[in-house]
Design a protein around this motif. Structure first.
Motif, PDB file in Angstrom:
ATOM      1  N   ILE A  32       0.837  -1.205   0.000  1.00 38.58           N
ATOM      2  CA  ILE A  32       0.000   0.000   0.000  1.00 38.58           C
ATOM      3  C   ILE A  32       0.866   1.246   0.000  1.00 38.58           C
ATOM      4  CG2 ILE A  32      -1.630   1.339   1.386  1.00 38.58           C
ATOM      5  CD1 ILE A  32      -2.864  -1.405   2.207  1.00 38.58           C
ATOM      6  N   LEU A  33       1.921   1.264   0.807  1.00 38.78           N
ATOM      7  CA  LEU A  33       2.795   2.438   0.868  1.00 38.78           C
ATOM      8  C   LEU A  33       3.539   2.666  -0.448  1.00 38.78           C
ATOM      9  CD1 LEU A  33       4.175   2.130   4.506  1.00 38.78           C
ATOM     10  CD2 LEU A  33       2.431   3.704   3.645  1.00 38.78           C
ATOM     11  N   VAL A  34       3.943   1.592  -1.113  1.00 40.02           N
ATOM     12  CA  VAL A  34       4.607   1.738  -2.409  1.00 40.02           C
ATOM     13  C   VAL A  34       3.624   2.291  -3.439  1.00 40.02           C
ATOM     14  CG1 VAL A  34       5.616   0.455  -4.351  1.00 40.02           C
ATOM     15  CG2 VAL A  34       6.401   0.013  -2.015  1.00 40.02           C
ATOM     16  N   LEU A  35       2.417   1.761  -3.475  1.00 39.03           N
ATOM     17  CA  LEU A  35       1.418   2.267  -4.419  1.00 39.03           C
ATOM     18  C   LEU A  35       1.149   3.750  -4.192  1.00 39.03           C
ATOM     19  CD1 LEU A  35      -1.141  -0.691  -4.451  1.00 39.03           C
ATOM     20  CD2 LEU A  35       0.413  -0.019  -6.296  1.00 39.03           C
ATOM     21  N   VAL A  36       0.992   4.145  -2.944  1.00 41.99           N
ATOM     22  CA  VAL A  36       0.735   5.548  -2.626  1.00 41.99           C
ATOM     23  C   VAL A  36       1.931   6.418  -3.023  1.00 41.99           C
ATOM     24  CG1 VAL A  36       0.347   7.181  -0.734  1.00 41.99           C
ATOM     25  CG2 VAL A  36      -0.967   5.058  -0.842  1.00 41.99           C
ATOM     26  N   ALA A  37       3.142   5.917  -2.792  1.00 39.25           N
ATOM     27  CA  ALA A  37       4.341   6.674  -3.148  1.00 39.25           C
ATOM     28  C   ALA A  37       4.438   6.911  -4.656  1.00 39.25           C
ATOM     29  CB  ALA A  37       5.584   5.950  -2.646  1.00 39.25           C
ATOM     30  N   LEU A  38       3.842   6.033  -5.441  1.00 35.59           N
ATOM     31  CA  LEU A  38       3.914   6.164  -6.891  1.00 35.59           C
ATOM     32  C   LEU A  38       2.759   6.965  -7.489  1.00 35.59           C
ATOM     33  CD1 LEU A  38       5.118   2.554  -7.769  1.00 35.59           C
ATOM     34  CD2 LEU A  38       6.446   4.672  -7.924  1.00 35.59           C
ATOM     35  N   PRO A  83      23.154   1.962 -14.280  1.00 32.81           N
ATOM     36  CA  PRO A  83      21.791   1.467 -14.562  1.00 32.81           C
ATOM     37  C   PRO A  83      20.722   2.468 -14.121  1.00 32.81           C
ATOM     38  CG  PRO A  83      23.099  -0.214 -13.476  1.00 32.81           C
ATOM     39  CD  PRO A  83      23.910   1.058 -13.437  1.00 32.81           C
ATOM     40  N   TYR A  84      19.688   2.572 -14.920  1.00 30.52           N
ATOM     41  CA  TYR A  84      18.571   3.467 -14.621  1.00 30.52           C
ATOM     42  C   TYR A  84      17.299   2.643 -14.628  1.00 30.52           C
ATOM     43  CZ  TYR A  84      15.508   7.534 -14.745  1.00 30.52           C
ATOM     44  OH  TYR A  84      14.559   8.471 -14.439  1.00 30.52           O
ATOM     45  N   VAL A  85      16.677   2.512 -13.451  1.00 31.55           N
ATOM     46  CA  VAL A  85      15.436   1.748 -13.311  1.00 31.55           C
ATOM     47  C   VAL A  85      14.409   2.641 -12.644  1.00 31.55           C
ATOM     48  CG1 VAL A  85      14.338  -0.298 -12.339  1.00 31.55           C
ATOM     49  CG2 VAL A  85      16.712  -0.415 -13.110  1.00 31.55           C
ATOM     50  N   GLU A  86      13.235   2.660 -13.212  1.00 36.30           N
ATOM     51  CA  GLU A  86      12.154   3.480 -12.697  1.00 36.30           C
ATOM     52  C   GLU A  86      10.908   2.606 -12.558  1.00 36.30           C
ATOM     53  OE1 GLU A  86      11.725   8.026 -13.794  1.00 36.30           O
ATOM     54  OE2 GLU A  86      10.721   6.766 -15.265  1.00 36.30           O
ATOM     55  N   TYR A  87      10.100   2.892 -11.540  1.00 34.05           N
ATOM     56  CA  TYR A  87       8.856   2.157 -11.301  1.00 34.05           C
ATOM     57  C   TYR A  87       7.694   3.134 -11.369  1.00 34.05           C
ATOM     58  CZ  TYR A  87      11.974  -1.438  -9.571  1.00 34.05           C
ATOM     59  OH  TYR A  87      12.966  -2.373  -9.482  1.00 34.05           O
ATOM     60  N   GLY A  88       6.587   2.683 -11.927  1.00 34.23           N
ATOM     61  CA  GLY A  88       5.397   3.509 -12.017  1.00 34.23           C
ATOM     62  C   GLY A  88       4.146   2.640 -11.982  1.00 34.23           C
ATOM     63  N   LEU A  89       3.020   3.292 -11.811  1.00 33.06           N
ATOM     64  CA  LEU A  89       1.747   2.585 -11.744  1.00 33.06           C
ATOM     65  C   LEU A  89       1.224   2.254 -13.134  1.00 33.06           C
ATOM     66  CD1 LEU A  89      -0.072   4.729  -9.012  1.00 33.06           C
ATOM     67  CD2 LEU A  89       1.017   2.493  -8.726  1.00 33.06           C
ATOM     68  N   THR A  90       0.675   1.064 -13.284  1.00 30.84           N
ATOM     69  CA  THR A  90      -0.054   0.700 -14.496  1.00 30.84           C
ATOM     70  C   THR A  90      -1.462   1.286 -14.374  1.00 30.84           C
ATOM     71  OG1 THR A  90      -0.892  -1.341 -13.525  1.00 30.84           O
ATOM     72  CG2 THR A  90       1.222  -1.475 -14.714  1.00 30.84           C
ATOM     73  N   SER A  91      -2.279   1.091 -15.378  1.00 29.24           N
ATOM     74  CA  SER A  91      -3.659   1.597 -15.279  1.00 29.24           C
ATOM     75  C   SER A  91      -4.402   0.903 -14.141  1.00 29.24           C
ATOM     76  CB  SER A  91      -4.402   1.424 -16.610  1.00 29.24           C
ATOM     77  OG  SER A  91      -4.455   0.073 -16.971  1.00 29.24           O
ATOM     78  N   ASP A  92      -4.179  -0.396 -13.952  1.00 29.44           N
ATOM     79  CA  ASP A  92      -4.797  -1.089 -12.813  1.00 29.44           C
ATOM     80  C   ASP A  92      -4.259  -0.542 -11.494  1.00 29.44           C
ATOM     81  OD1 ASP A  92      -6.353  -2.709 -14.432  1.00 29.44           O
ATOM     82  OD2 ASP A  92      -4.976  -4.415 -14.333  1.00 29.44           O
ATOM     83  N   GLY A  93      -2.973  -0.249 -11.448  1.00 26.64           N
ATOM     84  CA  GLY A  93      -2.377   0.320 -10.248  1.00 26.64           C
ATOM     85  C   GLY A  93      -2.962   1.689  -9.916  1.00 26.64           C
ATOM     86  N   ARG A  94      -3.173   2.510 -10.945  1.00 23.21           N
ATOM     87  CA  ARG A  94      -3.790   3.830 -10.720  1.00 23.21           C
ATOM     88  C   ARG A  94      -5.230   3.681 -10.226  1.00 23.21           C
ATOM     89  NH1 ARG A  94      -0.836   4.787 -15.317  1.00 23.21           N
ATOM     90  NH2 ARG A  94      -2.623   4.523 -16.681  1.00 23.21           N
ATOM     91  N   GLU A  95      -5.929   2.697 -10.794  1.00 23.47           N
ATOM     92  CA  GLU A  95      -7.326   2.474 -10.393  1.00 23.47           C
ATOM     93  C   GLU A  95      -7.426   2.055  -8.927  1.00 23.47           C
ATOM     94  OE1 GLU A  95     -11.191  -0.248 -11.665  1.00 23.47           O
ATOM     95  OE2 GLU A  95      -9.376  -0.336 -12.881  1.00 23.47           O
ATOM     96  N   VAL A  96      -6.616   1.085  -8.523  1.00 22.34           N
ATOM     97  CA  VAL A  96      -6.689   0.613  -7.139  1.00 22.34           C
ATOM     98  C   VAL A  96      -6.190   1.680  -6.172  1.00 22.34           C
ATOM     99  CG1 VAL A  96      -4.445  -0.568  -6.956  1.00 22.34           C
ATOM    100  CG2 VAL A  96      -6.401  -1.419  -5.684  1.00 22.34           C
ATOM    101  N   ALA A 131      -6.469   4.903  -6.572  1.00 22.40           N
ATOM    102  CA  ALA A 131      -7.539   5.903  -6.456  1.00 22.40           C
ATOM    103  C   ALA A 131      -8.603   5.452  -5.463  1.00 22.40           C
ATOM    104  CB  ALA A 131      -8.165   6.161  -7.822  1.00 22.40           C
ATOM    105  N   LEU A 132      -8.811   4.155  -5.348  1.00 19.66           N
ATOM    106  CA  LEU A 132      -9.757   3.630  -4.363  1.00 19.66           C
ATOM    107  C   LEU A 132      -9.162   3.618  -2.955  1.00 19.66           C
ATOM    108  CD1 LEU A 132     -11.091   0.620  -6.455  1.00 19.66           C
ATOM    109  CD2 LEU A 132     -12.310   2.754  -5.956  1.00 19.66           C
ATOM    110  N   LEU A 133      -7.851   3.410  -2.855  1.00 19.39           N
ATOM    111  CA  LEU A 133      -7.186   3.339  -1.552  1.00 19.39           C
ATOM    112  C   LEU A 133      -7.038   4.704  -0.877  1.00 19.39           C
ATOM    113  CD1 LEU A 133      -4.219   0.878  -2.147  1.00 19.39           C
ATOM    114  CD2 LEU A 133      -6.098   0.587  -0.538  1.00 19.39           C
ATOM    115  N   LEU A 134      -6.771   5.746  -1.650  1.00 24.89           N
ATOM    116  CA  LEU A 134      -6.475   7.056  -1.057  1.00 24.89           C
ATOM    117  C   LEU A 134      -7.588   7.584  -0.155  1.00 24.89           C
ATOM    118  CD1 LEU A 134      -4.539   8.780  -3.974  1.00 24.89           C
ATOM    119  CD2 LEU A 134      -3.624   7.879  -1.818  1.00 24.89           C
TER     120      LEU A 134
END
Length: 96
Positions: A7-13, A58-71, A73-76
Motif C-alpha cells: 500500500i505504501l509503495v502504491l501511494v508513493a507512486l 543502470p537506470y530503473v524506474e517504477y510507475g503505476l499501471t492503469s490497474d495500479g492507478r485504479e486501485v 484511487a480507491l485506496l487514497l
C-alpha cells in the motif's frame, strides 16, 4: 497489494514514476529486501511497471499501471479516513 508495504509503495507512486532509491528513502522503515520483494510482487500482480534502461550507471524506474492507478484511487480515500479516524483519538484496536 494488501501488505503494509504494498500500500505504501502504491501511494508513493501516485505522483508519478520513481526510482528505487527515491522509493527507499521516501518510505520510512522499509528495508531494501522488503522493497525489492514488494516491487516484484506488485509488478507480477500487474499494478506497477518496471522501466529498466540499458545505460551506465543502470537506470530503473517504477510507475503505476492503469490497474495500479485504479486501485490507488480507491485506496487514497480510505487512507484519508483512517488518518482522520486515528488523529481524533479513537482506538484502532478491536475490543475483546
Amino acid at each position: 497489494m494488501t501488505s503494509k508495504w504494498g500500500i505504501l509503495v502504491l501511494v508513493a507512486l501516485t505522483e508519478g514514476p520513481r526510482r528505487w532509491s527515491d522509493l527507499r528513502h521516501g518510505i520510512d522503515g522499509i528495508s531494501e529486501k522488503m522493497l525489492a520483494q514488494t516491487l516484484r510482487t506488485l509488478e507480477s500482480d500487474g499494478l506497477l511497471f518496471r522501466d529498466a534502461r540499458p545505460v551506465v550507471p543502470p537506470y530503473v524506474e517504477y510507475g503505476l499501471t492503469s490497474d495500479g492507478r485504479e486501485v490507488t484511487a480507491l485506496l487514497l480515500p480510505l487512507l484519508d479516513w483512517v488518518e482522520g479516524y486515528t488523529t481524533q483519538g479513537r482506538s484502532t484496536t478491536f475490543p475483546g
